[in-house]
Structures are given as structure tokens and as C-alpha cells.
Design a protein around this motif. Structure first.
Motif, PDB file in Angstrom:
ATOM      1  N   ASN A 187       0.807  -1.218   0.000  1.00 42.29           N
ATOM      2  CA  ASN A 187       0.000   0.000   0.000  1.00 42.29           C
ATOM      3  C   ASN A 187       0.841   1.270   0.000  1.00 42.29           C
ATOM      4  O   ASN A 187       0.328   2.356  -0.224  1.00 42.29           O
ATOM      5  CB  ASN A 187      -0.945  -0.018   1.196  1.00 42.29           C
ATOM      6  CG  ASN A 187      -2.004  -1.088   1.040  1.00 42.29           C
ATOM      7  OD1 ASN A 187      -2.720  -1.108   0.044  1.00 42.29           O
ATOM      8  ND2 ASN A 187      -2.084  -2.001   1.983  1.00 42.29           N
ATOM      9  N   ARG A 191      -7.494 -10.991 -11.970  1.00 52.80           N
ATOM     10  CA  ARG A 191      -6.140 -10.862 -12.486  1.00 52.80           C
ATOM     11  C   ARG A 191      -5.783 -12.023 -13.430  1.00 52.80           C
ATOM     12  O   ARG A 191      -5.063 -11.865 -14.389  1.00 52.80           O
ATOM     13  CB  ARG A 191      -5.183 -10.862 -11.289  1.00 52.80           C
ATOM     14  CG  ARG A 191      -3.757 -10.801 -11.673  1.00 52.80           C
ATOM     15  CD  ARG A 191      -2.754 -10.676 -10.520  1.00 52.80           C
ATOM     16  NE  ARG A 191      -3.199 -10.654  -9.162  1.00 52.80           N
ATOM     17  CZ  ARG A 191      -2.824  -9.736  -8.270  1.00 52.80           C
ATOM     18  NH1 ARG A 191      -2.031  -8.749  -8.633  1.00 52.80           N
ATOM     19  NH2 ARG A 191      -3.227  -9.812  -7.020  1.00 52.80           N
ATOM     20  N   THR A 240     -13.718  -0.773  -2.230  1.00 53.04           N
ATOM     21  CA  THR A 240     -13.381   0.497  -2.869  1.00 53.04           C
ATOM     22  C   THR A 240     -14.148   0.704  -4.152  1.00 53.04           C
ATOM     23  O   THR A 240     -14.088   1.776  -4.737  1.00 53.04           O
ATOM     24  CB  THR A 240     -11.891   0.553  -3.234  1.00 53.04           C
ATOM     25  OG1 THR A 240     -11.244  -0.590  -2.725  1.00 53.04           O
ATOM     26  CG2 THR A 240     -11.264   1.785  -2.696  1.00 53.04           C
ATOM     27  N   ALA A 281     -10.476 -11.984  -2.001  1.00 51.99           N
ATOM     28  CA  ALA A 281      -9.909 -11.191  -0.906  1.00 51.99           C
ATOM     29  C   ALA A 281     -11.049 -10.512  -0.150  1.00 51.99           C
ATOM     30  O   ALA A 281     -12.099 -10.231  -0.723  1.00 51.99           O
ATOM     31  CB  ALA A 281      -8.960 -10.139  -1.460  1.00 51.99           C
ATOM     32  N   LEU A 340     -10.075 -21.524 -16.026  1.00 56.12           N
ATOM     33  CA  LEU A 340     -11.093 -20.657 -16.610  1.00 56.12           C
ATOM     34  C   LEU A 340     -11.026 -20.641 -18.122  1.00 56.12           C
ATOM     35  O   LEU A 340     -12.048 -20.462 -18.791  1.00 56.12           O
ATOM     36  CB  LEU A 340     -10.994 -19.243 -16.025  1.00 56.12           C
ATOM     37  CG  LEU A 340      -9.869 -18.331 -16.513  1.00 56.12           C
ATOM     38  CD1 LEU A 340     -10.323 -17.467 -17.678  1.00 56.12           C
ATOM     39  CD2 LEU A 340      -9.428 -17.440 -15.369  1.00 56.12           C
TER      40      LEU A 340
HETATM   41  C1  LIG Z   1      -7.557  -0.955   1.078  1.00 59.01           C
HETATM   42  C2  LIG Z   1      -7.798  -1.993   0.033  1.00 59.01           C
HETATM   43  C3  LIG Z   1      -8.957  -1.937  -0.722  1.00 59.01           C
HETATM   44  C4  LIG Z   1      -9.203  -2.899  -1.688  1.00 59.01           C
HETATM   45  N1  LIG Z   1     -10.372  -2.838  -2.399  1.00 59.01           N
HETATM   46  C5  LIG Z   1     -10.650  -3.816  -3.294  1.00 59.01           C
HETATM   47  C6  LIG Z   1     -11.877  -3.809  -4.019  1.00 59.01           C
HETATM   48  O1  LIG Z   1     -12.707  -2.917  -3.901  1.00 59.01           O
HETATM   49  N2  LIG Z   1     -12.115  -4.834  -4.887  1.00 59.01           N
HETATM   50  C7  LIG Z   1     -11.220  -5.861  -5.076  1.00 59.01           C
HETATM   51  O2  LIG Z   1     -11.504  -6.767  -5.877  1.00 59.01           O
HETATM   52  N3  LIG Z   1     -10.055  -5.861  -4.423  1.00 59.01           N
HETATM   53  C8  LIG Z   1      -9.740  -4.870  -3.552  1.00 59.01           C
HETATM   54  N4  LIG Z   1      -8.524  -4.880  -2.923  1.00 59.01           N
HETATM   55  C9  LIG Z   1      -7.503  -5.844  -3.375  1.00 59.01           C
HETATM   56  C10 LIG Z   1      -7.659  -7.229  -2.829  1.00 59.01           C
HETATM   57  O3  LIG Z   1      -7.006  -7.290  -1.579  1.00 59.01           O
HETATM   58  C11 LIG Z   1      -7.017  -8.259  -3.772  1.00 59.01           C
HETATM   59  O4  LIG Z   1      -5.672  -7.930  -4.006  1.00 59.01           O
HETATM   60  C12 LIG Z   1      -7.712  -8.391  -5.122  1.00 59.01           C
HETATM   61  O5  LIG Z   1      -9.107  -8.495  -4.964  1.00 59.01           O
HETATM   62  C13 LIG Z   1      -7.190  -9.608  -5.844  1.00 59.01           C
HETATM   63  O6  LIG Z   1      -7.713  -9.711  -7.139  1.00 59.01           O
HETATM   64  P1  LIG Z   1      -7.831 -11.097  -7.881  1.00 59.01           P
HETATM   65  O7  LIG Z   1      -8.709 -11.991  -7.111  1.00 59.01           O
HETATM   66  O8  LIG Z   1      -8.195 -10.811  -9.294  1.00 59.01           O
HETATM   67  O9  LIG Z   1      -6.326 -11.610  -7.927  1.00 59.01           O
HETATM   68  P2  LIG Z   1      -5.594 -12.756  -7.114  1.00 59.01           P
HETATM   69  O10 LIG Z   1      -5.756 -12.570  -5.662  1.00 59.01           O
HETATM   70  O11 LIG Z   1      -4.240 -12.815  -7.693  1.00 59.01           O
HETATM   71  O12 LIG Z   1      -6.393 -14.073  -7.488  1.00 59.01           O
HETATM   72  C14 LIG Z   1      -6.365 -14.699  -8.713  1.00 59.01           C
HETATM   73  C15 LIG Z   1      -7.186 -15.992  -8.593  1.00 59.01           C
HETATM   74  O13 LIG Z   1      -7.312 -16.556  -9.864  1.00 59.01           O
HETATM   75  C16 LIG Z   1      -7.104 -17.976  -9.780  1.00 59.01           C
HETATM   76  N5  LIG Z   1      -6.598 -18.384 -11.080  1.00 59.01           N
HETATM   77  C17 LIG Z   1      -5.407 -18.076 -11.664  1.00 59.01           C
HETATM   78  N6  LIG Z   1      -5.330 -18.590 -12.902  1.00 59.01           N
HETATM   79  C18 LIG Z   1      -6.505 -19.248 -13.123  1.00 59.01           C
HETATM   80  C19 LIG Z   1      -7.032 -19.972 -14.214  1.00 59.01           C
HETATM   81  N7  LIG Z   1      -6.347 -20.137 -15.362  1.00 59.01           N
HETATM   82  N8  LIG Z   1      -8.268 -20.498 -14.095  1.00 59.01           N
HETATM   83  C20 LIG Z   1      -8.990 -20.365 -12.952  1.00 59.01           C
HETATM   84  N9  LIG Z   1      -8.528 -19.677 -11.885  1.00 59.01           N
HETATM   85  C21 LIG Z   1      -7.313 -19.108 -11.964  1.00 59.01           C
HETATM   86  C22 LIG Z   1      -6.138 -18.154  -8.655  1.00 59.01           C
HETATM   87  O14 LIG Z   1      -6.292 -19.444  -8.088  1.00 59.01           O
HETATM   88  C23 LIG Z   1      -6.568 -17.033  -7.687  1.00 59.01           C
HETATM   89  O15 LIG Z   1      -7.547 -17.507  -6.780  1.00 59.01           O
HETATM   90  C24 LIG Z   1      -8.260  -3.921  -1.941  1.00 59.01           C
HETATM   91  C25 LIG Z   1      -7.092  -3.956  -1.194  1.00 59.01           C
HETATM   92  C26 LIG Z   1      -6.856  -3.014  -0.226  1.00 59.01           C
HETATM   93  C27 LIG Z   1      -5.599  -3.093   0.579  1.00 59.01           C
END
Ligand SMILES: Cc1cc2nc3c(=O)[nH]c(=O)nc-3n(C[C@H](O)[C@H](O)[C@H](O)COP(=O)(O)OP(=O)(O)OC[C@H]3O[C@@H](n4cnc5c(N)ncnc54)[C@H](O)[C@@H]3O)c2cc1C
Lengths: 279, 322
Positions: free
Chosen positions: A211, B209, B253, B270, B306
Motif C-alpha cells: 500500500n 487478475r 473500494t 480477498a 477458466l
Molecule cells: C484498502 C484496500 C482496498 C481494496 N479494495 C478492493 C476492491 O474494492 N475490490 C477488489 O476486488 N479488491 C480490492 N482490494 C484488493 C484485494 O485485496 C485483492 O488484491 C484483489 O481483490 C485480488 O484480485 P484477484 O482476485 O483478481 O487476484 P488474485 O488474488 O491474484 O487471485 C487470482 C485468482 O485466480 C485464480 N486463477 C489463476 N489462474 C486461473 C485460471 N487459469 N483459471 C482459474 N482460476 C485461476 C487463482 O487461483 C486465484 O484464486 C483492496 C485492497 C486493499 C488493501
């Protein structure tokens, strides 16, 4: 440029689901206290506005203020370790504070410090209210720019070009300071903060899941020696008169907790059709 | 008896649907306390837009025409001047409401109940319920000032339905403030999409992501979104990476959604993401890691890659829908 960054310590938001409640109090036993991540984004933004990142020199001043218990000194020290120059602790307990009182206290600090900007988190990760920054701006009769994702300062340091994230899209604005700004997630992306000092060719690295920037041991030690004043709400002449108050807390009703694991798309479709009836 | 003033939200000269959630709140409070409610339509095109809220049972529709893009500095003085006569001022907790209403509250010395999920009337007193700690604690709040300022969470207040009839319209004087001259809008890039709005859709499909690029959002996720007639959402990580614009972020957020069906594709779950979607009726996770925290809220968890599952699901959904 002089920037005031108000910060709050909060129970580790990554473990917010471990918070407990009893009657009109929330307890965080066993949870670490950390800087509100939204405030960390504001601190990182303030650091970028007041440095030449290419030669790692400071070109402005950041004053940190926290309203909270004595222990909040640790959180202020953490910010000083990352590069802020000075700290102020205003002692106060949660019971005395609401967004109105916080705005009054911060306004007193602003009157004393006369910063060019106040940079804040848009909300605290515990209260999630999103109110204090805007109330502060109105109390000061300053502009408020919420959800800022880009900042560019002109040579005079008074005019800012800003982009901010609204539900309907991104708004671009020109603002004449002094002003209060709250920042959005995207402010941490490379290329979003331009202060006219750090060369345009310089690129901040992506912070990833951090952060704000990490500090090294030398800077942490330096942070321990930086000036930190302590005062109280009363000494600032603010009456801690709340305008809203919590009468109780409870935990949210959980979901059923039953997760059905499926291995094929066909199974999923059939469940959605016959069981969940959403297809 | 509590009279309520609804502050309508305009975009491109039209009333946003967020306003109907604020009207729903106003109706509950007015009816529960034998009070009445009015709607203030403020901004560029306010007079023309007033018609859009005429059939909802308001006593009056007040209009204040202010040219140019929204800035809270330009709107707040008028809202405060009109609003000081009311018991409660309400807007939706969209970025508009959360930006404007605290400024109005500060002008009036009023307390704010922000982003509430419920209101109850106990002995004539308003008691607000609001999610805190990213939805992990529910607080009960009272505001103790004569005027109370409230923003309501759109996903928790069903949009008010039209009740027929029409309300009288009245123009109010615009109050100016010097501070507004220090903020000049150079434009709002309003994103318009053919798809349903994220905050209002019955079905939301969000990508994380793991989609790895803007191109994959388009090629892999969008066909599923459209097959389901859904709105598209995203995790913060996907927005940060620039795969999709920020308006699509779901979470603490971003936007808070509560559709009938939420499909989380490659999203870990998360705590901050859960904050924005765990009120959904049915939650489906598609993730190759069966330990991903999204399992805490998922009703159905398809353990799969996915890139295989989403195209197959798209085909199956199209077939199922005929
Ligand atoms: C103050 C603060 C506020 C925040 N506000 C928000 C918010 O409003 N919204 C939000 O979303 N986040 C927010 N976050 C961020 C949050 O903490 C996470 O970092 C974020 O949500 C992660 O995004 P993600 O799930 O896309 O990525 P990752 O956590 O990297 O997860 C990726 C997932 O995809 C899976 N995956 C990977 N490849 C494949 C595949 N080929 N097929 C199937 N599954 C796969 C993995 O197993 C994993 O579970 C905030 C963080 C902070 C500190």
C-alpha cells in the motif's frame, strides 16, 4: 510544497473477518494494528509529490497527524520512517470521535500548519464512512477532490490538474489550492503523480500488493529521531461533541456455508437450472 | 413527523437510477413518521429531468439548474439552503452522494449516516444500520442533529416504483459559493455501455487478475457476460492492471452489488472483494484453486481452468437459454 497527511491506525483489515463485537464495542483482540491502507495510499502520493525520485532528494515537507491513543505514535513513526518529516499526535479515544470531531480537530491543525494540500484516505478500513475529508474541506472552505487517480502540479505548486474516478467515469479538473484530496487505488500506478521535479523519464515501479513503499532499517531509525509533537483535542480548543453515535454492533449473518464443489461445466449448468433456478 | 429531501443524481441531463433507491428510503421514513418527501433535482438540465421523478409520490419536485459538470462545491450551498428545513436529507451512496452529502452536512453541522443498508423507526426515532469493516461488522447508528444526512447503499434499497400521479414542480434559487471558482471541470468521460449497469443488473460476471489481459476479458469473459445478459465486473487487481476501466471494480473500494447471480471468474476472494458481492443471492466461483477464499461465500465452486471452463459454459448457457 507542504502536505498534511492525516493517518489512522486500524485493526489489520486483511483479517477484518476476525473482529468480534459485544454490545456497543468492537474488539480486535489478537489483531495487529496497522496504518489504514487508504491513508497509506495518501502518504505514498504525498511522498511522490515532495521528492525528486531520480536522485532521491526531498523537495517538500510532509506533516503527519493522527488522532488516536498514545500507541498511535508507532503508526506515525512508521510514516516518518518512509520519509515524512514531522508528526503530530492528537490524543483522543474512539468514543470521543466521529467524522465531525475529526474534521474540527484537523481544521485546527491545518490553521496552524498552513499546508498547501491535505492528502487523505477516502475512508478508513474500519468505519468505511467516507465522510471526514469532505467535512474537513467544507470546514476550511477549501475544495475537496475525492477519489483522485492522477495529480499533476504546475510550476507555481498552487494549480493542480487532477483526474478522479466517479461511478459514471473519470473526471478531469483544474484546482487552485489549497485543497483537500482523497485518493483512489489507481494513484499507486506508475505515471499518475507528476510534481514537475522528478524527471518525466523516471518511472515508479509497481507496488504490487503493497500500500506504500517499504522502508529500510536506516530510514526507520531516522524516523525514530524525527520531531513528533503531542497535543490533545482539548488543548486545540475543540469540543468533542459527537453528532452521531453507534448504539450497537453485530456480526453479519453468514451465508449458508455450504459450498458445492463441481468438476464439470455440465454439472454447474444443471445445478443453476434445477437447484438455484437462475438460468 | 419527519420530512425528507431526496437529492437526485443527474448524469448527462438524465436522472440516474440511484435516485430511486434514495426515494425508496424517503418513502419508508415519510410513511413511517407521517411526514412527506420532496425531491431536489440539481445540476445541468435539472428542469427537463424533473419530469422523470414526478410519478413517485413526492409532495414537490424542486429544481435548481446549475450549468456545467458536477462539482460538490457548486451544488452543496443550494442543497444546504433548501435542506435546512427538512429532518433528513438523503442521496444514494454512489460516488456522487458520498462526495456531495458530507459537504452539505458540514455546512449544516449535521451528522451523517453513510452508506446505510437499512433504516428502522423506533419511537419516532430513526435508527440506521450500516456495514463496516468491509462488511464484517454491522453497526447501528443514531444521528443526533436536527437535520440528519444519509446516503443509502443502492444494492440494499430496492428502487422505488412509480405510484402514478404527478408532483408539482418548483424552481429554487441557486446559492453560490466562492470556493466553487477554485474547481474547474475539464470534462467527464462518461462510459456508456450496451450492457446492464453493474449496480442494477440481475446477473454479474466478474473477472480477476487471472484473465491476464484486456484482450482475454474481451475474448474469453465477454461472451459469457453477454450470453447471460449480465453486467461485467472485475477485481481490483484486474482494474489496476488496466484490463478493464475502474467503473467495473467490485468491492470495498468499488461498487457493491447484490445480483441474483454473481459469477466470480479467476478471483481469489480477498476480503475487500467479498465486501462488494457477498450479498448476492447465488454465488458461483470458477477457480482452479479449490482453497481460494472465495469458497467462503460461493454456493457453487467449479474447480477448473477458466480458459477451458468459460468458453464451455458460454456454449452451455446459450444452449440452455435456447
Ligand atoms: C484498502 C484496500 C482496498 C481494496 N479494495 C478492493 C476492491 O474494492 N475490490 C477488489 O476486488 N479488491 C480490492 N482490494 C484488493 C484485494 O485485496 C485483492 O488484491 C484483489 O481483490 C485480488 O484480485 P484477484 O482476485 O483478481 O487476484 P488474485 O488474488 O491474484 O487471485 C487470482 C485468482 O485466480 C485464480 N486463477 C489463476 N489462474 C486461473 C485460471 N487459469 N483459471 C482459474 N482460476 C485461476 C487463482 O487461483 C486465484 O484464486 C483492496 C485492497 C486493499 C488493501
Amino acid at each position: 510544497m507542504k502536505i498534511l497527511v492525516p493517518i489512522k491506525r486500524v485493526a489489520d483489515p486483511a483479517n477484518a473477518n476476525k473482529v468480534k463485537v459485544s454490545g456497543a464495542t468492537v474488539t480486535h483482540d489478537g489483531l495487529e494494528w496497522v496504518m489504514n491502507p487508504f491513508d497509506e495510499w495518501a502518504l505514498e502520493t504525498a511522498l511522490r509529490l515532495t521528492e525528486n525520485a531520480a536522485d532521491k532528494t526531498r523537495v517538500g515537507e510532509i506533516v503527519i497527524v493522527s488522532i488516536g491513543p498514545k500507541e498511535a505514535v508507532e503508526t506515525i513513526r512508521e510514516a516518518l520512517g518512509k520519509g515524512a518529516e514531522r508528526g503530530i499526535l492528537v490524543e483522543g479515544t474512539d468514543a470521543e470521535l466521529d467524522s465531525h470531531v475529526v474534521a474540527q480537530v484537523l481544521a485546527k491543525i491545518v490553521e496552524k500548519e498552513k499546508p498547501d494540500l491535505v492528502l487523505m484516505g477516502k475512508q478508513s478500513a474500519d468505519g468505511d464512512s467516507n465522510v471526514a475529508g469532505t467535512k474537513l474541506a467544507e470546514t476550511l472552505d477549501w475544495p475537496i477532490l475525492n477519489y483522485v487517480s492522477h495529480i499533476e502540479t504546475a510550476d507555481d505548486g498552487k494549480t493542480l490538474t487532477i483526474k478522479r474516478e466517479l461511478d459514471v467515469g473519470v473526471q478531469t479538473l483544474k484546482v487552485t489550492g489549497p485543497a483537500v484530496l482523497t485518493v483512489s487505488d489507481r494513484i499507486l500506478k506508475p505515471g499518475t503523480v507528476k510534481n514537475g521535479v522528478t524527471p518525466a523519464s523516471f518511472e515508479y515501479g509497481d507496488l504490487g500488493d503493497l500500500n506504500s513503499r517499504l522502508s529500510n532499517l536506516k530510514n526507520i531509525m531516522a524516523g525514530r529521531k524525527k520531531p513528533l509533537d503531542e497535543t490533545t483535542i482539548a488543548a486545540l480548543g475543540v469540543e468533542p461533541k459527537r453528532v452521531d453515535s453507534y448504539v450497537g454492533f453485530k456480526l453479519p449473518a453468514g451465508r449458508s456455508g455450504n459450498t458445492t464443489y463441481l468438476a464439470t461445466v455440465d454439472e454447474l449448468v444443471s445445478k443453476l437450472q434445477t437447484e438455484a433456478k437462475v438460468l | 413527523m419527519t420530512d425528507v429531501l431526496v437529492v437526485a443524481e443527474l448524469s448527462l441531463g438524465k436522472i440516474r437510477k440511484t435516485t430511486l433507491s434514495a426515494i425508496a428510503f424517503a418513502k419508508t421514513v415519510a410513511e413511517g413518521t407521517s411526514g412527506e418527501f420532496d425531491v431536489l433535482v440539481i445540476g445541468d438540465g435539472a428542469e427537463d429531468a424533473a419530469d422523470e421523478v414526478t410519478g413517485f409520490g413526492a409532495r414537490k419536485i424542486l429544481t435548481a439548474a446549475i450549468e456545467g459538470d458536477y462539482r460538490c462545491e457548486a451544488y452543496a450551498p443550494t442543497v444546504a439552503e433548501v435542506g435546512k428545513e427538512y429532518g433528513v436529507l438523503v442521496a444514494c451512496a454512489s460516488t456522487y452522494g458520498k462526495d456531495l452529502m458530507p459537504r452539505v452536512a458540514a455546512k449544516l453541522g449535521a451528522g451523517v449516516a453513510s452508506d446505510i443498508s437499512k433504516v428502522a423507526i423506533e419511537g419516532g426515532e430513526l435508527v440506521y444500520t450500516r456495514p463496516m469493516y468491509a462488511g464484517n461488522v454491522i453497526g447501528t447508528l443514531k444521528v443526533t442533529t436536527d437535520v440528519q444526512v444519509v446516503t443509502v447503499r443502492q444494492s440494499e434499497f430496492e428502487p422505488a416504483a412509480e405510484s402514478g400521479g404527478s408532483s408539482d414542480t418548483e424552481e429554487v434559487d441557486v446559492v453560490e459559493a466562492d470556493v466553487a471558482s477554485r474547481v474547474q471541470s475539464l470534462g467527464i468521460e462518461v462510459v456508456q455501455s450496451e450492457r446492464p449497469d453493474l449496480s442494477e443488473a440481475d446477473v454479474v460476471v466478474s473477472g480477476g487478475r487471472s484473465l491476464k489481459s484486456a484482450e482475454n476479458f474481451e475474448k474469453v469473459l465477454e461472451p459469457l457476460v453477454d450470453a447471460l445478459g449480465a453486467a461485467m465486473g472485475a477485481s481490483r487487481a484486474a482494474v489496476d492492471a488496466g484490463y478493464v476501466p475502474n467503473e467495473l471494480q467490485v468491492g470495498q473500494t468499488g461498487k457493491v452489488v447484490a445480483p441474483k447471480l454473481y459469477v466470480a471468474v479467476g478471483i481469489s476472494g480477498a476480503i475487500q472483494h467479498l465486501a462488494g458481492m457477498k450479498g448476492s443471492k447465488v454465488i458461483v466461483a470458477i477457480n482452479k484453486d479449490k482453497e481460494a477464499p472465495i469458497a467462503q461465500v460461493a454456493d457453487y465452486f467449479l474447480v477448473a481452468d477458466l480458459f477451458d471452463a468459460v468458453p464451455a459454459l458460454t456454449t452451455a448457457v446459450k444452449k440452455a437459454k435456447g
